[in-house]
Motif scaffolding. Structure first.
Motif, PDB file in Angstrom:
ATOM      1  N   ILE A   1       0.877  -1.170   0.000  1.00 17.99           N
ATOM      2  CA  ILE A   1       0.000   0.000   0.000  1.00 17.99           C
ATOM      3  C   ILE A   1       0.911   1.216   0.000  1.00 17.99           C
ATOM      4  CG2 ILE A   1      -1.703   1.306   1.311  1.00 17.99           C
ATOM      5  CD1 ILE A   1      -2.725  -1.400   2.408  1.00 17.99           C
ATOM      6  N   VAL A   2       0.826   2.035  -1.051  1.00 16.36           N
ATOM      7  CA  VAL A   2       1.677   3.222  -1.148  1.00 16.36           C
ATOM      8  C   VAL A   2       0.975   4.468  -0.622  1.00 16.36           C
ATOM      9  CG1 VAL A   2       3.121   2.325  -3.004  1.00 16.36           C
ATOM     10  CG2 VAL A   2       1.044   3.604  -3.573  1.00 16.36           C
ATOM     11  N   TYR A   3      -0.345   4.376  -0.462  1.00 15.43           N
ATOM     12  CA  TYR A   3      -1.114   5.453   0.154  1.00 15.43           C
ATOM     13  C   TYR A   3      -2.325   4.838   0.831  1.00 15.43           C
ATOM     14  CZ  TYR A   3      -4.217   9.397   0.794  1.00 15.43           C
ATOM     15  OH  TYR A   3      -5.049  10.320   1.357  1.00 15.43           O
ATOM     16  N   ARG A   4      -2.503   5.131   2.100  1.00 18.14           N
ATOM     17  CA  ARG A   4      -3.662   4.636   2.844  1.00 18.14           C
ATOM     18  C   ARG A   4      -4.647   5.802   2.971  1.00 18.14           C
ATOM     19  NH1 ARG A   4      -4.476   0.072   5.201  1.00 18.14           N
ATOM     20  NH2 ARG A   4      -2.282  -0.465   5.386  1.00 18.14           N
ATOM     21  N   GLY A   5      -5.819   5.632   2.379  1.00 17.16           N
ATOM     22  CA  GLY A   5      -6.811   6.693   2.385  1.00 17.16           C
ATOM     23  C   GLY A   5      -7.929   6.438   3.369  1.00 17.16           C
ATOM     24  N   ALA A   6      -8.769   7.444   3.556  1.00  7.80           N
ATOM     25  CA  ALA A   6      -9.905   7.336   4.471  1.00  7.80           C
ATOM     26  C   ALA A   6     -10.958   6.370   3.930  1.00  7.80           C
ATOM     27  CB  ALA A   6     -10.522   8.717   4.693  1.00  7.80           C
ATOM     28  N   VAL A   7     -11.088   6.296   2.604  1.00  8.70           N
ATOM     29  CA  VAL A   7     -12.110   5.452   1.994  1.00  8.70           C
ATOM     30  C   VAL A   7     -11.484   4.289   1.236  1.00  8.70           C
ATOM     31  CG1 VAL A   7     -14.055   5.422   0.381  1.00  8.70           C
ATOM     32  CG2 VAL A   7     -13.677   7.419   1.824  1.00  8.70           C
ATOM     33  N   TRP A   8     -10.418   4.525   0.492  1.00  7.86           N
ATOM     34  CA  TRP A   8      -9.731   3.470  -0.240  1.00  7.86           C
ATOM     35  C   TRP A   8      -8.243   3.739  -0.253  1.00  7.86           C
ATOM     36  CZ3 TRP A   8     -13.832   5.957  -2.993  1.00  7.86           C
ATOM     37  CH2 TRP A   8     -13.447   7.103  -3.657  1.00  7.86           C
ATOM     38  N   ASP A   9      -7.491   2.717  -0.633  1.00  8.71           N
ATOM     39  CA  ASP A   9      -6.033   2.788  -0.633  1.00  8.71           C
ATOM     40  C   ASP A   9      -5.507   2.754  -2.072  1.00  8.71           C
ATOM     41  OD1 ASP A   9      -6.138   2.588   2.163  1.00  8.71           O
ATOM     42  OD2 ASP A   9      -6.016   0.403   2.088  1.00  8.71           O
ATOM     43  N   VAL A  10      -4.247   3.167  -2.218  1.00  8.94           N
ATOM     44  CA  VAL A  10      -3.546   3.009  -3.484  1.00  8.94           C
ATOM     45  C   VAL A  10      -2.476   1.947  -3.279  1.00  8.94           C
ATOM     46  CG1 VAL A  10      -2.107   4.107  -5.243  1.00  8.94           C
ATOM     47  CG2 VAL A  10      -3.980   5.396  -4.179  1.00  8.94           C
ATOM     48  N   ARG A  11      -2.489   0.932  -4.142  1.00 13.11           N
ATOM     49  CA  ARG A  11      -1.538  -0.187  -4.063  1.00 13.11           C
ATOM     50  C   ARG A  11      -0.567  -0.121  -5.223  1.00 13.11           C
ATOM     51  NH1 ARG A  11      -2.068  -4.237  -0.773  1.00 13.11           N
ATOM     52  NH2 ARG A  11      -0.749  -5.478  -2.153  1.00 13.11           N
TER      53      ARG A  11
END
Length: 189
Positions: free
Chosen positions: A18-28
Motif C-alpha cells: 500500500i503506497v497510500y492509505r486513504g480514508a475510503v480506499w487505498d492506493v496499491r
C-alpha cells in the motif's frame, strides 16, 4: 462467440504494498509476472459500491445531483454508495443508500447489471439494482458535505437516456444504469 464473457486471470504477484492509505480506499503498487517478464502497476484498491435505478409508476427515474470535486461539476447521478460496512450484502447496501440519499424505499428489487468502473486504474466493481414500488422512507436523513445540498428530480427514463446519448449527462454509472433499464423495457421504454 456464443459465450462472450470476461475471463478471470490471476498472475503471480511478486510483491505488493500500500503506497497510500486513504480514508475510503487505498492506493496499491503490485509487481506481477506477466508473459516473459514482470510488470508494476499502481491502482486504487476499492471497496466496491452499489447504485440504484429507482423507477416510479409513471416511468420516471430518480436522479440526484451533487458536487463532485475531481470533475468540478454538480453532476446528475443515481443514488449510490460504497460497500463499506463489513459483511453487508450489495442488495442491503443499495436499499440503505436509497433511503439515505433520497429518503425513499422500494418494494421490488432486482439486480440490473454489475460493472467495473475503471479496470485500468482501480478494482471497483459496482452493482446496480432496479427498484420499483417506490414509497417515502419512514425516516428523513440529515446530510453533510457534498450530500448536504443534494438536488432530487424524477425524470422520464427516455429523457435521461436521450441526455446520456447526447452527451449532456456523463456520469458512467448513471449512463450504464439508465441504458440497461431502458434496454429491459422498464418504464414503458
Amino acid at each position: 462467440m456464443p459465450d462472450l464473457q470476461d475471463e478471470p486471470f490471476s498472475p503471480e504477484i511478486v510483491s505488493g504494498e500500500i503506497v497510500y492509505r486513504g480514508a475510503v480506499w487505498d492506493v496499491r503498487s503490485d509487481r506481477f509476472r506477466y508473459g516473459d517478464g514482470e510488470i508494476v502497476r499502481q491502482y486504487v484498491d476499492h471497496t466496491g459500491a452499489v447504485a440504484v435505478v429507482a423507477v416510479d409508476d409513471d416511468g420516471r427515474v430518480l436522479l440526484i445531483q451533487q458536487y463532485r470535486h475531481p470533475i468540478r461539476h454538480r453532476d446528475w447521478e443515481l443514488p449510490a454508495g460504497l460497500l463499506d460496512i463489513e459483511g453487508e450484502e450489495p442488495l442491503l447496501a443499495a436499499q440503505r443508500e436509497l433511503a439515505e440519499e433520497a429518503d425513499i424505499t422500494a418494494e421490488h428489487w432486482e439486480p440490473l447489471v454489475s460493472t467495473y468502473t475503471t479496470p485500468g486504474g482501480n478494482s471497483e466493481i459496482i452493482h446496480l439494482f432496479l427498484a420499483t414500488g417506490i414509497s417515502p422512507a419512514a425516516t428523513v436523513h440529515d446530510r453533510t458535505d457534498e450530500e448536504a445540498d443534494i438536488r432530487v428530480e424524477w425524470v422520464p427514463l427516455g429523457e435521461v437516456a436521450d441526455a446520456v446519448m447526447a452527451g449532456r449527462m456523463r456520469n458512467a454509472i448513471l449512463s450504464i444504469g439508465v441504458l440497461a433499464a431502458e434496454r429491459r423495457g422498464v418504464g414503458g421504454a
